[in-house]
Design a protein around this motif. Structure first.
Motif, PDB file in Angstrom:
ATOM      1  N   UNK A 191      10.407 -14.088  60.331  1.00 30.76           N
ATOM      2  CA  UNK A 191      10.142 -14.817  59.097  1.00 30.76           C
ATOM      3  C   UNK A 191      10.584 -16.262  59.243  1.00 30.76           C
ATOM      4  N   UNK A 192       9.861 -17.142  58.602  1.00 28.53           N
ATOM      5  CA  UNK A 192      10.280 -18.542  58.549  1.00 28.53           C
ATOM      6  C   UNK A 192      11.523 -18.619  57.670  1.00 28.53           C
ATOM      7  N   UNK A 193      12.333 -19.685  57.793  1.00 30.96           N
ATOM      8  CA  UNK A 193      13.527 -19.804  56.945  1.00 30.96           C
ATOM      9  C   UNK A 193      13.195 -19.737  55.453  1.00 30.96           C
ATOM     10  N   UNK A 253      10.534 -18.207  54.014  1.00 31.75           N
ATOM     11  CA  UNK A 253      10.118 -16.842  53.681  1.00 31.75           C
ATOM     12  C   UNK A 253      11.316 -15.898  53.668  1.00 31.75           C
ATOM     13  N   UNK A 254      12.243 -16.075  54.619  1.00 37.93           N
ATOM     14  CA  UNK A 254      13.436 -15.243  54.680  1.00 37.93           C
ATOM     15  C   UNK A 254      14.277 -15.422  53.416  1.00 37.93           C
ATOM     16  N   UNK A 255      14.455 -16.650  52.984  1.00 35.42           N
ATOM     17  CA  UNK A 255      15.215 -16.926  51.759  1.00 35.42           C
ATOM     18  C   UNK A 255      14.543 -16.277  50.551  1.00 35.42           C
ATOM     19  N   UNK A 256      13.229 -16.380  50.478  1.00 34.22           N
ATOM     20  CA  UNK A 256      12.463 -15.784  49.384  1.00 34.22           C
ATOM     21  C   UNK A 256      12.609 -14.253  49.385  1.00 34.22           C
ATOM     22  N   UNK A 257      12.512 -13.635  50.565  1.00 34.88           N
ATOM     23  CA  UNK A 257      12.635 -12.185  50.667  1.00 34.88           C
ATOM     24  C   UNK A 257      14.037 -11.704  50.311  1.00 34.88           C
ATOM     25  N   UNK A 258      15.058 -12.438  50.738  1.00 32.60           N
ATOM     26  CA  UNK A 258      16.432 -12.062  50.416  1.00 32.60           C
ATOM     27  C   UNK A 258      16.652 -12.033  48.903  1.00 32.60           C
ATOM     28  N   UNK A 259      16.086 -13.001  48.222  1.00 31.78           N
ATOM     29  CA  UNK A 259      16.206 -13.047  46.762  1.00 31.78           C
ATOM     30  C   UNK A 259      15.436 -11.887  46.132  1.00 31.78           C
ATOM     31  N   UNK A 260      14.258 -11.627  46.643  1.00 35.27           N
ATOM     32  CA  UNK A 260      13.409 -10.556  46.113  1.00 35.27           C
ATOM     33  C   UNK A 260      14.018  -9.174  46.353  1.00 35.27           C
TER      34      UNK A 260
END
Length: 174
Positions: free
Chosen positions: A30-32, A34-41
């Motif tokens: 994951x891009x940084x 996308x990774x941040x977005x997924x962690x929040x989700x």
């Protein structure tokens, strides 16, 4: 000349199939952003802010087991016999090869923190396993290891987590 072409063709076919096979075992990157977005989700739905702040969804690309950190990890995995999701708590304490051995009812299940930053889920005898699934690799691993969370808080405040029928993590008391 025909023999040389035949040999080159064979080598090319073998090389192509090997490359395709290796591609099946590549990790999802994951891009940084996308990774941040997924962690929040992927944060679990709880009223407890301390749990929301300290329970972090992680991916294999983050290499969470590269070093011994004595952190606790929650692994959500499926029992291959009855398809039930379960949450297991493991400590990354450097004891390689013996992450956990417990009876899941029908047969033992074990987790191994491998030196190459993998979690190996083995059902049956861990030394002579009939089934093995590696976190982040292989075509069917997501059918058995759904997610991994790291607890970044104090050891005394470890939450008691469970998985619902869909493999979503919840606090047991809620």
């Amino acid at each position: 000349m025909k023999k040389i072409l035949t040999i080159l063709g064979t080598i090319t076919l073998i090389g192509t199939s090997t490359t395709s096979l290796v591609a099946c075992n590549t990790l999802q990157e994951y891009s940084p952003e996308k990774l941040k977005e997924l962690k929040e989700k992927k944060k679990i739905d709880t009223k407890n802010q301390e749990i929301r702040d300290n329970l972090e969804w992680i991916t294999p690309q983050e290499k969470p087991f590269k070093e011994v950190n004595n952190k606790y990890f929650y692994i959500v995995c499926r029992n291959s016999l009855n398809n039930a999701w379960k949450v297991f708590k493991l400590k990354n304490d450097g004891k390689k090869g013996s992450g956990l051995k417990i009876d899941w009812g029908e047969r033992p299940v074990g987790f191994i923190f491998a030196t190459n930053n993998e979690i190996l889920l083995a059902t049956g005898n861990l030394l002579d396993s009939s089934t093995e699934y590696i976190w982040g690799k292989g075509k069917y691993y997501e059918d058995y290891i759904k997610s991994v969370y790291r607890w970044n808080g104090e050891e005394q405040k470890l939450p008691d987590l469970i998985a619902d029928n869909d493999g979503n993590v919840k606090v047991k008391e809620e």
